[in-house]
Design a protein around this motif. Structure first.
Motif, short mmCIF file in Angstrom:
data_model
loop_
_atom_site.label_atom_id
_atom_site.label_comp_id
_atom_site.label_asym_id
_atom_site.label_seq_id
_atom_site.Cartn_x
_atom_site.Cartn_y
_atom_site.Cartn_z
N GLY A 51 -6.27 -0.76 -17.92
CA GLY A 51 -7.63 -0.79 -17.40
C GLY A 51 -7.70 -0.90 -15.89
N LEU A 52 -6.64 -0.49 -15.19
CA LEU A 52 -6.60 -0.59 -13.73
C LEU A 52 -6.59 0.81 -13.11
CD1 LEU A 52 -3.79 -3.32 -13.49
CD2 LEU A 52 -6.26 -3.69 -13.36
N ASN A 53 -7.56 1.07 -12.24
CA ASN A 53 -7.66 2.36 -11.56
C ASN A 53 -7.05 2.22 -10.17
OD1 ASN A 53 -8.53 4.62 -10.00
ND2 ASN A 53 -10.20 4.98 -11.46
N VAL A 54 -5.90 2.83 -9.96
CA VAL A 54 -5.15 2.69 -8.72
C VAL A 54 -5.98 3.13 -7.51
CG1 VAL A 54 -3.18 3.59 -7.42
CG2 VAL A 54 -2.88 2.82 -9.77
N GLU A 55 -6.70 4.22 -7.64
CA GLU A 55 -7.47 4.74 -6.50
C GLU A 55 -8.54 3.75 -6.06
OE1 GLU A 55 -8.10 9.18 -6.18
OE2 GLU A 55 -7.83 8.97 -8.35
N ASP A 56 -9.15 3.04 -7.00
CA ASP A 56 -10.15 2.03 -6.63
C ASP A 56 -9.53 0.93 -5.78
OD1 ASP A 56 -12.09 3.42 -8.00
OD2 ASP A 56 -12.01 2.15 -9.81
N PHE A 57 -8.34 0.49 -6.15
CA PHE A 57 -7.67 -0.56 -5.38
C PHE A 57 -7.28 -0.06 -4.00
CE2 PHE A 57 -7.09 -2.16 -9.71
CZ PHE A 57 -7.35 -3.51 -9.55
N LEU A 58 -6.79 1.17 -3.90
CA LEU A 58 -6.41 1.71 -2.60
C LEU A 58 -7.62 1.89 -1.70
CD1 LEU A 58 -3.69 4.32 -3.62
CD2 LEU A 58 -3.34 2.26 -2.24
N ASN A 59 -8.73 2.33 -2.26
CA ASN A 59 -9.95 2.52 -1.45
C ASN A 59 -10.46 1.22 -0.87
OD1 ASN A 59 -9.99 5.29 -1.89
ND2 ASN A 59 -11.31 5.14 -3.70
N GLU A 70 0.83 -1.20 0.00
CA GLU A 70 0.00 0.00 0.00
C GLU A 70 0.87 1.25 0.00
OE1 GLU A 70 -3.84 1.93 2.29
OE2 GLU A 70 -3.69 -0.20 1.84
N MET A 71 1.98 1.22 0.73
CA MET A 71 2.91 2.35 0.73
C MET A 71 3.41 2.63 -0.68
SD MET A 71 5.14 4.33 2.75
CE MET A 71 5.63 3.42 4.20
N ALA A 72 3.88 1.60 -1.37
CA ALA A 72 4.42 1.78 -2.72
C ALA A 72 3.35 2.33 -3.67
CB ALA A 72 4.97 0.45 -3.25
N LEU A 73 2.15 1.78 -3.57
CA LEU A 73 1.08 2.21 -4.48
C LEU A 73 0.67 3.65 -4.20
CD1 LEU A 73 -0.45 1.07 -6.83
CD2 LEU A 73 -2.19 0.18 -5.25
N ARG A 74 0.66 4.05 -2.94
CA ARG A 74 0.31 5.43 -2.61
C ARG A 74 1.40 6.40 -3.06
NH1 ARG A 74 -4.18 6.33 -0.06
NH2 ARG A 74 -5.28 4.60 0.96
N VAL A 75 2.65 6.00 -2.96
CA VAL A 75 3.73 6.85 -3.47
C VAL A 75 3.59 7.02 -4.97
CG1 VAL A 75 6.22 6.93 -3.90
CG2 VAL A 75 5.37 6.36 -1.62
N ALA A 76 3.29 5.92 -5.68
CA ALA A 76 3.11 6.00 -7.13
C ALA A 76 1.97 6.94 -7.50
CB ALA A 76 2.85 4.60 -7.70
#
Length: 549
Positions: free
Chosen positions: A495-503, A436-442
């Protein structure tokens, strides 16, 4: 609910453990790799690998302990031995520690009991890690328990055996205690009449309400025969020497496995306050109330004086791992600085700090100075975050002095950090604090690009890594993940929305789907744990771009 991912599930027993020279199955071989040129991700991974290797159980024992005739030397101390050494151990790294100790002690070892997680020996055998297993004719008993990192009947049996061993020692004996993360769950010995089930219930209630590890250990110690110095008291008058692999920020030994060989500096009144804080007084079992209501007959001074027979040594820690990582980074040609060994707090805030740091460094290097208004604003925000997270060793100005060396030498930059964050659970996805840290930094880097007319990262290649040294990030098969400036944009194309995965707290699912899983860090279980490591590499691109700020 705030959930520390320290409380994770022990993965199924056929996962491969890390070896001294493990080779992560992450990257496909490219032409540049074949010709000897490593990508930034591979260099970052080598740095992470070095950090882990430095704190593998067999390495930390061999680096800290030696037998010189009839004296056992541990760091700067030595202890006489004459076929009088007894071993007790508990924790996730203790199997490997015990194997290394057994090899060093030889005939000086009389007996031992260690408590390790369920499935440990099977996993090590399947992985071919014979060096982390005890000898066939060992004098050390192995008890496996604490399934899902929770105290159980098997762990209770181990604790009773360790207690019995300690109580049988004399002043001519030496008790060598091996301690690592997970030790609290593997050494449950409730004070009668409290039962294991009642203590489990209370621990679960505290954890579910977001109690910190320090708060959990304070309550555990007040209800335990062995925690909070109980093991050292039971072993008196024998010499007690503890070898500790720290998984606690700041290496406060009293909180590592709840301090079984250190005086208890917390009182029962402290436990009452914690239980009151989380509104658990009314639901507390009657036996717990009885034990906590018993008056303490000893002062802190008297308690401390009783530990003259005890020596405690930190033999592995996040700081040690980061120092070795720094040496590796410098050998790869990077100007390197350790930012902090105590990064903690909500992962969203910490990720913001790292992304701001990356943006600040890129802006300063691009304009050859830090006078840019945006850079000044970013620095102010970083200082505010550091203050709110209470990171005393994160001295920003001294860390950023390294930028002058980068400008003058032309060498690329590597920034290292370590610690342990928490995740605010909002969804039902699968992930861990490092992914989650890596994805939020991205995501934050992507948003910074979209908000400026010019690409603030155009002149630099950037890679961010966040990984758990135990090889397991939350209840997933990954140790962590990578981030880079193009990640979110590339994910949209897939086709991947990063914010949807983080939420949905679903970072592992994202990384598994994106880029064919190439940005996951897959080490397998390492059989060690000194919390997490973050690494940032910032390297200038060969193509020149006009200075932007």
């Amino acid at each position: 609910m705030v959930c520390s991912f320290r409380r994770y599930l022990w993965l199924r027993s056929n996962h491969q453990l890390i070896s001294k020279n493990w080779q992560p199955k992450i990257f496909k071989m490219s032409a540049s790799v074949i010709s000897g040129e490593l990508s930034l991700k591979q260099k970052c991974l080598e740095i992470f690998q070095t950090a882990i290797n430095s704190v593998l159980p067999q390495n930390i024992i061999k680096n800290n302990i030696s037998l010189e005739g009839n004296r056992l030397r541990i760091q700067n101390q030595s202890f006489p031995v004459h076929n009088n050494v007894h071993v007790a151990g508990f924790g996730k790294a203790v199997m490997g520690m015990a194997a290394a100790v057994e090899q060093i002690l030889g005939d000086h070892l009389v007996q031992g009991v260690i408590s390790v997680p369920l499935g440990t020996q099977k996993v090590l055998r399947l992985a071919g890690k014979k060096e982390m297993l005890l000898r066939p004719q060992t004098k050390i008993q192995v008890q496996e328990g604490a399934q899902h990192n929770l105290p159980d009947e098997n762990a209770l049996k181990a604790a009773k055996r360790i207690h019995h061993l300690a109580e049988g020692l004399t002043e001519s004996d030496l008790l060598l205690v091996l301690i690592s993360g997970g030790g609290s769950a593997l050494l449950p010995a409730p004070t009668p009449p409290v039962t294991l089930e009642e203590k489990q219930y209370l621990t679960k209630q505290l954890a579910s309400k977001g109690a910190t590890i320090q708060e959990l250990n304070t309550v555990r110690k007040s209800l335990s025969l062995l925690k909070g110095g109980g093991l050292a008291r039971a072993a008196y008058p024998a010499q007690v020497v503890s070898l500790i692999l720290s998984d606690i920020i700041g290496d406060n030994m009293e909180f590592i496995a709840s301090g079984p060989t250190l005086p208890n500096l917390q009182s029962k009144e402290d436990s009452w306050k914690i239980l009151s804080k989380y509104n658990l007084l009314s639901s507390m079992p009657e036996n717990v109330k009885e034990v906590l209501s018993q008056p303490s007959t000893r002062t802190h001074q008297e308690e401390t004086q009783d530990y003259a027979h005890v020596f405690n040594f930190i033999v592995g820690s996040n700081a040690i791992a980061l120092e070795e990582a720094k040496c590796k980074s410098e050998s790869l040609g990077y100007n390197t600085s350790i930012l902090s060994t105590g990064v903690s707090g909500d992962v969203t805030t910490v990720a913001r700090l790292f992304s701001l740091l990356i943006r600040y460094v890129c802006s300063v290097l691009s304009v050859h100075g830090s006078q840019c208004a945006q850079a000044s604003s970013m620095k102010d925000e970083m200082l505010q975050i550091i203050g709110s997270l209470e990171l005393p060793d994160f001295r920003l100005d001294s860390r950023l002095e390294l930028l002058e060396n980068v400008l003058s030498s032309g060498k690329p930059l590597c920034l290292l950090a370590g610690g342990e964050t928490t995740v605010q659970l909002r969804g039902r996805g699968k992930g861990g604090r490092n992914q989650e840290m890596a994805l939020r930094v991205a995501l934050d880097l992507h948003q910074a690009k979209s908000m400026t007319p010019h690409d603030p990262f155009a002149k630099h290649e950037i890679v961010f890594l966040s990984g758990g040294t135990d090889g397991q990030d939350g209840p997933t098969e990954a140790a962590g993940g990578f981030a880079y400036t193009e990640m979110v944009e590339n994910a949209f194309r897939e086709g991947l929305n990063v914010e949807d995965f983080l939420n949905n707290n679903d970072s592992f699912t994202f990384f598994s789907k994106f880029n064919k899983g190439a940005d996951l860090i897959m080490t397998g279980l390492t059989s060690t744990n000194v919390m997490d490591v973050q690494a940032i590499i910032i390297q200038p691109k060969e193509t020149r771009v006009s200075d932007q700020c």
